[in-house]
Design an enzyme around this catalytic site. Sequence first.
Site, mmCIF file in Angstrom:
data_model
loop_
_atom_site.group_PDB
_atom_site.id
_atom_site.type_symbol
_atom_site.label_atom_id
_atom_site.label_comp_id
_atom_site.label_asym_id
_atom_site.label_seq_id
_atom_site.Cartn_x
_atom_site.Cartn_y
_atom_site.Cartn_z
ATOM 1 C CG ASP A 152 -56.092 10.132 -11.580
ATOM 2 O OD1 ASP A 152 -55.004 10.231 -10.993
ATOM 3 O OD2 ASP A 152 -56.311 10.582 -12.725
ATOM 4 N N GLY A 168 -52.030 18.233 -20.111
ATOM 5 C CA GLY A 168 -51.510 19.420 -19.444
ATOM 6 C C GLY A 168 -52.509 20.023 -18.478
ATOM 7 C CB SER A 219 -53.603 15.759 -15.919
ATOM 8 O OG SER A 219 -54.003 15.074 -17.073
ATOM 9 N N GLY A 220 -55.028 17.038 -13.269
ATOM 10 C CA GLY A 220 -54.837 17.465 -11.891
ATOM 11 C C GLY A 220 -55.492 18.780 -11.546
ATOM 12 C CG HIS A 253 -52.771 10.941 -14.296
ATOM 13 N ND1 HIS A 253 -54.062 11.385 -14.115
ATOM 14 C CD2 HIS A 253 -52.207 11.775 -15.200
ATOM 15 C CE1 HIS A 253 -54.263 12.449 -14.883
ATOM 16 N NE2 HIS A 253 -53.164 12.705 -15.548
#
Length: 836
Positions: free
Chosen positions: A692, A784, A786-787, A637
């Site tokens: 994801d 922030g 994320s990932g 995402h």
Amino acid sequence: MERSDGKMRYNTQDPDGETSIQFLPTPDPKPVKKDKGKKWVVAAVVIGAAIIALVIGLLVWRFLKPTTMKKMYGGSMRITSATFQDVYEDSNSTQYQDLAGQVVSQLASMYQNSADLSKHYVGTSVEGFSEGSVIAYYLSEFNVPASQEATVDSAISTISKIRSRMANDAQSLSFDELTLSAVDSRMFQKKLTSKQKFTLHAKGDTPQEITSPGFLNSTYPSNAIILWQLRAARGNVIKLKFDTFMLDDDCSSDFVRVYDSLVEDESCLLAEKCGHYAPTEPVIFFSSGNVMLLTLVTNDEHSYPGFKAYFSQVPASTRECDADLRGSNGNFSSPEYPSYYPPSVDCLWNIEVPTGKYVKVRFLKFLLSDLGYTGSSCQKDYVTIDGQKYCGEKKDVFVVINKSNKMKVLFHSDKSLVDRGFLAEFEAFEPTNPCPDTFRCKNYRCIKPQLKCNGWNDCGDNSDEMNCICNATQISCKNGFCKSPIWKCDGVDDCGDGTDEMGCGTCQSGEVSCQNGKCISEKMKCDGQDNCGDGSDEQNCASVSVVPCTSLTYQCADQKCINKANAECDGTPDCEDGSDEANCDCGRQLFRTSRIVGGQNSLEGEWPWQVSLHIKNQGHVCGASLISDTWLVTAAHCVQDQDSMRLSQPGTWEVYLGLHDQNAKNIERVVKKYLKSVIQHPNYNEYTYDFDIALMQLDSPVTFSQYIMPICLPNPAHDFPVGKSVWITGWGKTQEDGKLAQVLQKAEVRIINSTVCNQLMSNQITSRMLCAGVLSGGVDACQGDSGGPLASLDIGRRYFLPGVVSWGDGCARKNRPGIYTRVTQFRGWIKEKTGV
């Protein structure tokens, strides 16, 4: 004597004591020749037998003689019959050599007077002198049979108990405070082929730099011992600060030792250090007097950059720690906190709060441990309050109260093995209300009211979880405890009375439960056969063996499967081809932490696989994890195109590795990279966040360092059990609707049961998702983050990547865990695309 008529003669003695000469007739010449030949043969046999006997004797002596070992004892004595002179710092001066000779003679005399020492004594070398009156530092060598080692140690101990001795003639010394202790054998092992010694004297208050040989330009030498004797002016102590510290992680290989002495006196050893320490939390030591010894010992296996340190002199008078503390509240700490406290210190704090109130002391950090601490007594360093001693390492805050308005707190450190110490605060409280607006634990710790009966031991003594009325989402244990639903049916008795494991379809007595719910006989467990059908009965067995491949087995490079799910990089070769321990240069935190860090700020280099993804000219938007020198893992995402931003294109991004502070991107250890390609999973669903996950390829390989290191990827069968503590890191918002963090944040959470998580998250959890968090709220990933990585410390002290930060319902909300992409489900896809 002349030869006479070709006849042989020998001497005899007559009865009167006079010597007479008799002549014997000579036999026939031929027989004489024959007899002479026989005699030569006999002589040869005798000589041969003697040689054989000698060889046998030597061999017997060689193998039967006692095995001896070299023993070194380091120590010091205070010479009361002499006054220190500056020339005593110069080992080549006549005065130094004269006094050293007297010390050697004095010790030799003492050793010779001991029957257990005299026969083993080899010699003594004086290593230096210091002030007060004159303190001599020396090493004594003994050659000791193995069977006599304990006897010699005991005899040395007896000598070291001598408190003083007056001179009995002009040649002997008057002395007191004599010490002797066995030197660690690693300090004088035979393979140490290189030895260097430096003597340095502090200059004013200007710190002087000390570096290991070759620092920055090369690695330190192998099989070496380097010693730095550090001195300060009288009335000062030495401060030694390690600014950079990078040694082998294994202290049995390379190590630094710091002594409160000028010689390797184990009774004055302050610390032994190895590994890596971050510059943001330097290691600092103080001496008790005006001398210190720093040593570096290396082996021949691996070499590292080494260290850079600074030493300076500090007035001893500034280190007084006695104090009278008055008022309603205040704080105090051990000397030099958070640096290591000095040796041989005694402090007293007299605390007095207003009349009519009681006094409470809360220890926020407490680190008074040492190598000899067993937890049963406090013999070395300790804090004493009202006769009760406290020592060791306390992981939780603990509170001590006194039912009066006064309290005495004493701190004691002996002369060896120092630690970080403690940080404490005191406050007055009303006798009838010790915890206003909060919940009072039995140990007098005060906690937020919402932490009571939340299923977690917040008090440290479980008093906040007693006599609870559980809410609808909690497990109501029969013993009165309330437990988080994440513990339900996880195979562990978390309640303590089995309540949380009831009604779970438990198998009958004599049976074990498979992961697929099937029950089999206990006898079938670990019998080499897949009786469950999913291989779970062949997991966690006492021995590792080759078994049929299932989703729960680890597959080696030779395609054989073993019954050990988490086999990779645990330090034990389990595969026949050794492939489970290949490619394991990953998941290591090179920096050792000080154990004193509080809050959520991480340390520099603590999470070296953490990556910051920036949109060019816009700043940080997502995190990622480094998995090799060219590949990153992040969330799909994060790379979805948005309006005019082409986030799926590599040219949109800037990548920062080794970053700690978003406002310090230009420092040397931070590496900025660009991308060559972005690969998102083809099945990513932007509505459900299923699949994801995405991969990013750097435009060029990055060089690993203590600040940049890949995290280990788990194999498809790697097990991350429910309840396991894991770490989330990132620069995301520190609270919902808040601002992005400037410094990299960290938070410890637990893996949550997927069934419970699915119920809490309205049946949105798929098999490709992993849940982790703290259900009471307050700790979570946020926008922030994320990932970024979810990191799990496994056997072998390596971090693995069980999850990628994906989504959640708000941030840190109660009963709303964080959702992560389950990396084990994508291991094959990652290898296919990256080769990692």
